[in-house]
Design an enzyme around this catalytic site. Structure first.
Site, PDB file in Angstrom:
ATOM      1  N   HIS A 196     -10.232  -5.535  -3.029  1.00 51.97           N
ATOM      2  CA  HIS A 196      -8.852  -5.659  -2.551  1.00 51.97           C
ATOM      3  C   HIS A 196      -8.856  -6.016  -1.075  1.00 51.97           C
ATOM      4  CE1 HIS A 196     -10.160  -1.450  -2.470  1.00 51.97           C
ATOM      5  NE2 HIS A 196      -9.457  -1.296  -1.343  1.00 51.97           N
ATOM      6  N   ASP A 227       0.857  -1.197   0.000  1.00 48.96           N
ATOM      7  CA  ASP A 227       0.000   0.000   0.000  1.00 48.96           C
ATOM      8  C   ASP A 227       0.889   1.241   0.000  1.00 48.96           C
ATOM      9  OD1 ASP A 227      -3.218   0.532   0.996  1.00 48.96           O
ATOM     10  OD2 ASP A 227      -1.799   2.199   1.087  1.00 48.96           O
ATOM     11  N   GLN A 265     -14.345   2.348   1.279  1.00 44.49           N
ATOM     12  CA  GLN A 265     -13.734   1.875   0.026  1.00 44.49           C
ATOM     13  C   GLN A 265     -13.508   3.056  -0.913  1.00 44.49           C
ATOM     14  OE1 GLN A 265     -16.021  -1.140  -2.028  1.00 44.49           O
ATOM     15  NE2 GLN A 265     -14.382  -1.549  -3.507  1.00 44.49           N
ATOM     16  N   HIS A 320      -6.884  -5.818   2.312  1.00 44.72           N
ATOM     17  CA  HIS A 320      -5.765  -5.184   3.026  1.00 44.72           C
ATOM     18  C   HIS A 320      -5.207  -6.230   3.986  1.00 44.72           C
ATOM     19  CE1 HIS A 320      -6.766  -0.787   2.334  1.00 44.72           C
ATOM     20  NE2 HIS A 320      -7.935  -1.325   2.053  1.00 44.72           N
ATOM     21  N   VAL A 355     -11.317   2.573  -3.840  1.00 44.35           N
ATOM     22  CA  VAL A 355     -11.008   2.025  -5.169  1.00 44.35           C
ATOM     23  C   VAL A 355     -12.024   0.923  -5.462  1.00 44.35           C
ATOM     24  CG1 VAL A 355      -9.294   0.918  -6.650  1.00 44.35           C
ATOM     25  CG2 VAL A 355      -8.544   2.538  -4.884  1.00 44.35           C
ATOM     26  N   ASN A 388     -12.555  -3.208   2.899  1.00 48.60           N
ATOM     27  CA  ASN A 388     -13.398  -2.020   2.993  1.00 48.60           C
ATOM     28  C   ASN A 388     -14.378  -2.064   1.827  1.00 48.60           C
ATOM     29  OD1 ASN A 388     -11.997  -1.015   5.216  1.00 48.60           O
ATOM     30  ND2 ASN A 388     -10.506   0.052   3.926  1.00 48.60           N
TER      31      ASN A 388
HETATM   32  P1  5GP Z   1      -9.588   1.383   0.212  1.00 46.96           P
HETATM   33  O1  5GP Z   1      -9.600   2.760   0.831  1.00 46.96           O
HETATM   34  O2  5GP Z   1     -10.367   1.370  -1.080  1.00 46.96           O
HETATM   35  O3  5GP Z   1     -10.008   0.283   1.138  1.00 46.96           O
HETATM   36  O4  5GP Z   1      -8.082   1.061  -0.121  1.00 46.96           O
HETATM   37  C1  5GP Z   1      -7.393   1.642  -1.170  1.00 46.96           C
HETATM   38  C2  5GP Z   1      -5.941   1.652  -0.784  1.00 46.96           C
HETATM   39  O5  5GP Z   1      -5.182   1.922  -1.945  1.00 46.96           O
HETATM   40  C3  5GP Z   1      -5.571   2.726   0.244  1.00 46.96           C
HETATM   41  O6  5GP Z   1      -5.072   2.104   1.419  1.00 46.96           O
HETATM   42  C4  5GP Z   1      -4.519   3.566  -0.469  1.00 46.96           C
HETATM   43  O7  5GP Z   1      -3.470   3.976   0.381  1.00 46.96           O
HETATM   44  C5  5GP Z   1      -4.051   2.648  -1.570  1.00 46.96           C
HETATM   45  N1  5GP Z   1      -3.562   3.334  -2.758  1.00 46.96           N
HETATM   46  C6  5GP Z   1      -4.125   4.426  -3.365  1.00 46.96           C
HETATM   47  N2  5GP Z   1      -3.437   4.762  -4.452  1.00 46.96           N
HETATM   48  C7  5GP Z   1      -2.406   3.872  -4.547  1.00 46.96           C
HETATM   49  C8  5GP Z   1      -1.334   3.705  -5.498  1.00 46.96           C
HETATM   50  O8  5GP Z   1      -1.197   4.427  -6.473  1.00 46.96           O
HETATM   51  N3  5GP Z   1      -0.475   2.679  -5.254  1.00 46.96           N
HETATM   52  C9  5GP Z   1      -0.604   1.844  -4.192  1.00 46.96           C
HETATM   53  N4  5GP Z   1       0.311   0.877  -4.047  1.00 46.96           N
HETATM   54  N5  5GP Z   1      -1.602   1.971  -3.294  1.00 46.96           N
HETATM   55  C10 5GP Z   1      -2.488   2.966  -3.477  1.00 46.96           C
END
Ligand code: 5GP
Length: 111
Positions: A97, A28, A91, A99, A93, A84
């Site tokens: 996914h 991440d 969430q 974590h 993205v 998430n």
């Molecule tokens: P969510 O918030 O959807 O559960 O998780 C998305 C995760 O993607 C977040 O923890 C965020 O830090 C991570 N993330 C966002 N942009 C990027 C990126 O460009 N590269 C990587 N490796 N992680 C990312």
């Protein structure tokens, strides 16, 4: 196309931790623990519910990919796996996914 599809294609660079036929795992970009890795399936699903409707092969392959990633990370003291989901779930993205968080004591309940 979502950010994670671009990462999967290699259009956006990532720090790969594990990869096989079904799964791709990478660090991440904004780690919330000493170990913070994201695992995505290679077949697109927006969330865990959509994923569950894909073939047994894809679902099982993804679960095994999560297991292999955890084993690669050497998390014998314990870890947390989080999906998430949706706006209230935090969430950001729209591509499923997991974590994987570890290498520190994690608190409960989560924020
Ligand atoms: P969510 O918030 O959807 O559960 O998780 C998305 C995760 O993607 C977040 O923890 C965020 O830090 C991570 N993330 C966002 N942009 C990027 C990126 O460009 N590269 C990587 N490796 N992680 C990312």
């Amino acid at each position: 196309m979502t950010l994670f599809e671009k990462i999967l294609k290699g259009d956006i660079p990532s720090d790969k931790v594990y990869e096989d036929e079904y799964s791709f795992a990478f660090k991440d970009i904004s780690p919330q623990a000493p170990v913070h890795v994201l695992v995505i399936p290679k077949t697109k699903a927006r969330n865990i519910e959509e994923l569950a409707d894909l073939s047994q092969e894809v679902v099982n392959g993804y679960l095994k990919g999560i297991k292999k990633t955890i084993q690669t990370l050497e998390l014998a003291e314990g870890y947390r796996v989080v999906f998430n989901t949706g706006e209230w779930g935090g969430q950001t993205v729209d591509y499923v996914h997991a974590h994987i968080l570890g290498k520190r004591q994690l608190s409960w309940p989560p924020g």
